[in-house]
Structures are given as C-alpha cells and as structure tokens.
Enzyme design. Sequence first.
Site, short mmCIF file in Angstrom:
data_model
loop_
_atom_site.label_atom_id
_atom_site.label_comp_id
_atom_site.label_asym_id
_atom_site.label_seq_id
_atom_site.Cartn_x
_atom_site.Cartn_y
_atom_site.Cartn_z
N SER A 84 0.88 -1.18 0.00
CA SER A 84 0.00 0.00 0.00
C SER A 84 0.91 1.22 0.00
CB SER A 84 -0.85 0.00 1.28
OG SER A 84 -1.41 1.28 1.52
N TYR A 127 -2.01 -1.28 10.42
CA TYR A 127 -2.01 -1.46 8.96
C TYR A 127 -0.71 -0.92 8.35
CZ TYR A 127 -3.92 -1.22 4.19
OH TYR A 127 -4.14 -1.37 2.84
C1 BGC Z 1 -6.26 1.59 2.10
C2 BGC Z 1 -7.43 2.46 1.69
C3 BGC Z 1 -6.98 3.89 1.46
C4 BGC Z 1 -5.75 3.96 0.59
C5 BGC Z 1 -5.19 5.38 0.47
C6 BGC Z 1 -5.14 1.77 1.13
O1 BGC Z 1 -4.05 0.97 1.50
O2 BGC Z 1 -6.66 0.25 2.14
O3 BGC Z 1 -8.45 2.40 2.66
O4 BGC Z 1 -8.02 4.62 0.84
O5 BGC Z 1 -4.75 3.11 1.10
O6 BGC Z 1 -5.07 6.02 1.70
#
Ligand code: BGC
Length: 264
Positions: free
Chosen positions: A149, A162
């Site tokens: 991410s 996360y």
């Molecule tokens: C998350 C999303 C978020 C995006 C940008 C992703 O890794 O799962 O919820 O909108 O990152 O912030």
Amino acid sequence: MGENICRRLEGRHALVTGANSGIGRAIAIRLAQEGASVAINYVTHPEAADAVVKEIVDTGAKAIAVQADVSNEQQVDAMIEQVVKELGGLDIMVNNAGFETQHSFLEMPADAWRKVLDVDLTGAFLCAQRAARVMVNSGTGGAIVNITSVHQVIPWGGFAHYCASKAGLDMLTKTAALELADQKVRVNAVAPGAIKTPINQNVWSNPETLNDLLRKIPTERMGETDEVAKAVAFLSSDEASYITGAVLFVDGGMTLYPEFRHGG
Ligand code: BGC
C-alpha cells in the site's frame, strides 16, 4: 471496443489470496485473461468466490475456489497442496488478502493490532514461504507479488497496525527477493493508493470525505482495480524477468507529496 490483452501468462498456475472481492478479484480475472489458470482464495463469502470462478470459467479459462484463513499455518499448507494438485502447479503467488480497522493509537486494542498483523503480514509470509518452496522444488521457479500500500511509506493516523504491516511486507518482499534470487523465484510488491473498493467505501461514498481524499491524489481521481491488476500481471510475467525486490507504486501520484505541486 474491448482491450487487446496479450496472453503472456499462458500455461502458468496462479494463486491469489483474498480474490473474492476488490483488488484481488480484478487480479484473478486479469491473470486468467493473460492465460493463467487461477485459484481464488477466500475466507468468508464463498458465493463471491464462486462468482469470480464462474466469470473466469465462462471465458474458457480454468479457475477454482480455495478456502483458507491465510494467517493459519495448517490452512495455508492445505490450500497450497490443493492448488498444486488441482491446477497442476504453482508459478505465481499473489499475496493480496488484507484488511484494516480504525483505532487511534492511544485506544488501539492489542487484539486489533494482532489481527491486522496476522492477516496482512504473517498471512503473506506463510503463503509466500509455502509457495516459494513449491517453486524452488519444481526447478522452474516462479513469481511472487505482494500487495502492499502507499501506507508502506505514508504514515496514516488511526491505522498504526495497517501501516506497520505494510512497511513490514515491503521488507519481507525485499529480503525474500534477495534470498530467492538465485533459485529463479522473483519477489516484488505492488503498492496501491486509493483504489475504489469495498475497503474504503465509507470514504468514497461520502462527498465530503471523497473530496478530502481527492486532494491527496495528483491525478485527481481514485484508481480502478484493473489498474492495479495490470501491474501485478506485468510483474508476474517474463517481461519482468530481471525485476526482483522492486515496489511498483500504482497510486496516481499519492506518494509524490501532493501539497507541493504548486510550489510555494
Ligand atoms: C487503504 C485504503 C486507502 C488507501 C489510500 C489503502 O491501502 O486500504 O483504505 O483509501 O490506502 O489512503
């Protein structure tokens, strides 16, 4: 007019975790369109997994659904065994399964922390390790793609677990890539930004929070799941034969410090 998709994954066998919705679903469909047979992992909602299988099978490609909680070692072992048996091999492993919950740092329960780390980081470790063993033993190698991410580099209030799991997955990717490079297994990551999926529906379904989000994206739009899937297909294919340990950001520029775009 349909897109002309090259079949660069002909004869490959792929397993995609969390493939019954969102980005995982798009990845499974794309890999199949490029010629791979695909196993659709899911943990809940079997009907959604079956729908993805049907969508793929209807195009003439092979697909199966496999249930497993990726954070459970025994279930991962059973899943890998089933995939190798039913598809006939495993050359592409995509670690996509993941989830997020929101808690301020001061209030985050240890249990919430553990659950996210268990699925988003340990789950990817277990699947990557077990898949890599198959790839090394086969002698022909393979490709592992981990879905991280933008939050592997962007700190995000309310999501310490996360962010920590995605940053951890980044280093897991690089270290595994280093260890497996001489055994024909490439390990890379795709780091999506704000892609329109159920995971962030609470943000994009509300005009106010959507506007706030769009201000953080230089391309001024959210991404589509197939825009992530195309990057995964590329890294899974021989076109990326000399790429390992890389992270490909698919984020519309979200990691480019958008506040600096007009100078000042
Ligand atoms: C998350 C999303 C978020 C995006 C940008 C992703 O890794 O799962 O919820 O909108 O990152 O912030």
